[in-house]
Design an enzyme around this catalytic site. Sequence first.
Site, short mmCIF file in Angstrom:
data_model
loop_
_atom_site.label_atom_id
_atom_site.label_comp_id
_atom_site.label_asym_id
_atom_site.label_seq_id
_atom_site.Cartn_x
_atom_site.Cartn_y
_atom_site.Cartn_z
N GLY A 1 4.37 5.15 -11.04
CA GLY A 1 4.22 6.43 -11.73
C GLY A 1 4.00 7.56 -10.75
O GLY A 1 3.89 7.33 -9.55
N SER B 1 0.44 3.93 -6.08
CA SER B 1 1.67 4.28 -5.39
C SER B 1 2.71 4.80 -6.37
O SER B 1 2.63 4.60 -7.57
CB SER B 1 2.22 3.06 -4.67
OG SER B 1 2.66 2.12 -5.64
N LYS B 2 3.69 5.46 -5.79
CA LYS B 2 4.76 6.09 -6.56
C LYS B 2 5.48 5.11 -7.46
O LYS B 2 5.96 5.47 -8.51
CB LYS B 2 5.79 6.68 -5.59
CG LYS B 2 5.54 8.10 -5.21
CD LYS B 2 6.77 8.66 -4.54
CE LYS B 2 6.37 9.84 -3.67
NZ LYS B 2 7.25 10.08 -2.57
N ARG B 3 5.57 3.87 -7.00
CA ARG B 3 6.34 2.89 -7.76
C ARG B 3 5.81 2.74 -9.18
O ARG B 3 6.55 2.41 -10.09
CB ARG B 3 6.32 1.53 -7.05
CG ARG B 3 7.47 1.37 -6.07
CD ARG B 3 7.47 0.00 -5.46
NE ARG B 3 6.21 -0.28 -4.78
CZ ARG B 3 5.45 -1.31 -5.02
NH1 ARG B 3 5.79 -2.18 -5.93
NH2 ARG B 3 4.33 -1.49 -4.35
#
Length: 478
Positions: free
Chosen positions: A259, A255-257
Site C-alpha cells: 500500500g 513497505s510500498k508493496r
Amino acid sequence: MSQVVRTRMAPSPTGELHVGSMAMLLKNYAWAKRNNGKFILRIEDTDKVREVPGSLEEIKKVILDYGLDWDEGPDRGGDFGPYIQSERLEIYKEKALELVNNGKAYYCFCTKERLEQVREEQKANKQAPKYDKHCRHLSAEEALSRRKAGESYVIRLKVPENKTVVIDDLLRGDIEINSDQVDDQVLQKSDGFPTYHLAVVIDDYLMKISHIMRGEEWISSAPKHVLLYEAFGWEKPVFAHIPIFLNPDGKGKMSKRKGTVSSRSFLERGYLPEALLNFFMILGWAKEDQEEVMTLAEYVEAFDPKDMSSKSVAFDMKKLDWLNGVYIRKLSMEELKEKVAPFLPAEFPTQKLDKILPLISKRLVTLLDINELTKFFYIDETPETKLLLKRSDEAGVIDQLEKTIELLSSIEDWQTESIEKVMRSIQEKHDWHRGQFFMMIRLAVTGRKATPPLFETMDVLGKEKVLARLKKAIAQIS
Ligand code: GLU
C-alpha cells in the site's frame, strides 16, 4: 537539562517523505520543543544519482502541510548553515583531510577491479566482505606521489584494531561491537563527495545536534559513526534508534508493496494532519494514564524518547480511521466544509453542500468518503429490481409508487416536515408494511439501502428529482 537540546531530521531528496519519516520527524520536533531547543531540517543530498527532481520542495511542503515546521534549515536559515549538504562540500573535504593528517584516515588507490577480486575471494572463503586494508600502510610520500600522478583515490577511515565500540542507545542501552567487525569505510569518494557516514557525523557535530533520533535501520551504521566521533575527538550526541512501523497486518516493515507509504498520500486519501500526528504520537509510545487523543501541545509537554517502546508496532489502520473520525467530529460544519472542498468532484452540487454535509458528516471516516457517501445526490443510481420488490410484488410496488408520486406532487412547500407527514399518512392509510414501504422508497429515491435519514434526503434532493426517480422505478419494474 543543562545542555541545549537540538534535534534534527535529515531526509534525502530521493522521493516522497515516508510516513515513518514523518513520525520520526514529529518525535525530533517534540523533543526539541519540550526542551525549548531547536529542531533542524537538514537535506542530505550528496548522492546525486538517487536524487529525484522536485522532491526537496515536496518534502518541505509536506512537513508544513502536516502542521509542523523547522527552526533552522532551508528557507529558515540559522547560525549553522548551510543546511543542504551539497553546499557544504568544502567542509567535508577539509575535515577528511584533517583525519588523514592526524593519521586517522588514509588514501586508498585500489581500483574497482581489485576490490571486486578481493570480494570474490572472501566470498569463496565464506568470509564477510570487507576492505582488506591494502592501502592502509602506504607511506605519506607514496600516497602523495600517486595523487600527484593523477591516480584516482578515496579516503578511508583507519578503524582501530580490536577495540570495543560502544553505542549508548537511549532505548536499548549499550550496544557493543568489536571494531574488527567494522570496515575501513570510505569517507570521501573518488569524485570528492563525502559518503553519508562522513557527512552525517560532521554535520551533526557542527550543527551541535544533541540528540539523534532516527529509524532503527541506521543501527548498523552507528558503530561507524561512533568511530568517526572518536577519530575526530568529538563528544557524541545521544543516540536513539527508534523502531520502524510494520505493515498494517503486522508482517514485515511497512513497505510500498502493501500500500501507499508516502506522507502525502495519506493527506490525499482524506486523513487530517491532526489525526495523523496523533496517530504517530501513540504508536509505540505512551505515558502512564495517557489519553489516546491528544493535541500536539499536549504531546510536546509529555513526550520523552525514553518512554518509547523498542519493539516495532504495526501501522494500525483501524486506529488511524478511528482517530480520523474523532478529529472530523471535532470540526464545526464551516471547518468541515472547507476541508472537504478539495475532495469534491466537479459535478458536485456545491449549492447543496450546506444541507448535505450535516446529513453524512457522522459517517465520514476520511474526507474522501464524502464522494462515496454523497454520489446519489447528483448521480442516478439504479437499485436492483429484486430489492425494490422485496416483501411485495410488481403490482403492489407499482401501486405504492403511483400513489406516493401523486401525493408528493401535491406538496407545495417541499421540506422535511411536509414530506414526512405525507409519507407517514399514506403508509398508515393503506396499512402498507412499514419496513417494506420505506425501504422500497429509499431504494427508489437513492439507489441505496444505507443513506442518511430518508425525509431529509428527499428534501435535499428536491421535488423534481425525487419524482423523477420514483417514476424511473416504476419503469424499471413494469
Ligand atoms: N539521510 C538519511 C536518511 O535519508 C539520514 C539518516 C540519519 O538520520 O542519520 O534517512
